[in-house]
Design a protein around this motif. Structure first.
Motif, mmCIF file in Angstrom:
data_model
loop_
_atom_site.group_PDB
_atom_site.id
_atom_site.type_symbol
_atom_site.label_atom_id
_atom_site.label_comp_id
_atom_site.label_asym_id
_atom_site.label_seq_id
_atom_site.Cartn_x
_atom_site.Cartn_y
_atom_site.Cartn_z
ATOM 1 N N ILE A 1 0.942 -1.273 -0.087
ATOM 2 C CA ILE A 1 0.142 0.061 0.077
ATOM 3 C C ILE A 1 1.017 1.010 0.052
ATOM 4 O O ILE A 1 1.714 1.431 0.947
ATOM 5 N N ALA A 2 0.869 1.945 -1.139
ATOM 6 C CA ALA A 2 1.618 3.322 -1.332
ATOM 7 C C ALA A 2 0.623 4.398 -0.979
ATOM 8 O O ALA A 2 0.220 4.933 -2.268
ATOM 9 N N PRO A 3 0.190 4.902 -0.108
ATOM 10 C CA PRO A 3 -0.746 6.052 0.188
ATOM 11 C C PRO A 3 -0.124 7.430 -0.478
ATOM 12 O O PRO A 3 0.986 7.414 -0.808
ATOM 13 N N SER A 4 -1.126 7.977 -1.145
ATOM 14 C CA SER A 4 -0.592 9.256 -1.807
ATOM 15 C C SER A 4 -1.946 10.108 -1.527
ATOM 16 O O SER A 4 -2.973 10.366 -1.214
ATOM 17 N N GLY A 5 -1.454 11.529 -2.066
ATOM 18 C CA GLY A 5 -2.348 12.645 -2.206
ATOM 19 C C GLY A 5 -2.151 13.808 -3.069
ATOM 20 O O GLY A 5 -1.004 13.811 -3.553
ATOM 21 N N ARG A 6 -2.967 14.523 -3.596
ATOM 22 C CA ARG A 6 -2.868 15.329 -4.754
ATOM 23 C C ARG A 6 -2.961 16.826 -3.831
ATOM 24 O O ARG A 6 -3.814 17.186 -3.092
ATOM 25 N N VAL A 7 -2.057 17.825 -3.989
ATOM 26 C CA VAL A 7 -1.885 18.987 -3.684
ATOM 27 C C VAL A 7 -2.805 19.855 -4.208
ATOM 28 O O VAL A 7 -3.068 19.980 -5.261
ATOM 29 N N ASP A 8 -3.600 20.676 -3.252
ATOM 30 C CA ASP A 8 -4.632 21.567 -3.719
ATOM 31 C C ASP A 8 -3.911 22.910 -4.049
ATOM 32 O O ASP A 8 -2.773 23.175 -3.663
ATOM 33 N N ALA A 9 -4.832 23.989 -4.183
ATOM 34 C CA ALA A 9 -4.293 25.439 -4.414
ATOM 35 C C ALA A 9 -3.541 25.915 -3.171
ATOM 36 O O ALA A 9 -2.961 26.758 -3.291
#
Length: 130
Positions: A32-40
């Motif tokens: 499991i390689a958690p990820s997140g996308r950066v917001d403004a």
């Protein structure tokens, strides 16, 4: 589980922050390689399965890639998958931007601040990031 990312003094909106497990995760066929996308605002929330569910406890290497969906190859033509504005410099597990240990409960990832970063020529960025 949240954190922030700035590149060349601005929030890196659209960048992908990924947590790679340092060791095998017992009982799992695939890591499991958690990820997140950066917001403004420069903030990302990690997800492992669905929604902002964070990351399983453990030790991780943290990498960053910043796809540029607006990039077009010189000379036109059908564009390939979006290239990394950071040219792969921060996306390798062997050279992580950060190492982080996730524990049970609330975790706040220290801010990731990358300065004087060379950006892929032709990428569209906020003026302060070029």
């Amino acid at each position: 589980m949240t954190g922030t990312l700035q590149i060349n003094g601005v929030p890196a909106q659209g960048a992908e922050v990924r947590f790679w497990p340092k060791s095998e995760q017992p009982g799992l066929k695939y890591p499991i390689a958690p990820s997140g996308r950066v917001d403004a605002t420069g903030t990302y929330q990690l997800t492992s399965y669905e929604g902002p569910d964070g990351a399983p406890p453990g030790d991780y290497f943290v990498t960053v890639a910043w796809p540029d969906p607006d990039w077009r190859p010189p000379g036109g033509g059908m564009p390939p998958p979006p290239p990394d504005r950071l040219m792969g410099k921060f996306s390798k597990q062997e050279k992580p931007v950060l190492e982080f240990t996730v524990v049970e409960g609330d975790n706040q990832v220290e801010p990731i601040i990358l300065d004087d970063v060379k950006i892929l020529k032709g990428s569209k960025l906020p003026a302060a990031a070029n």
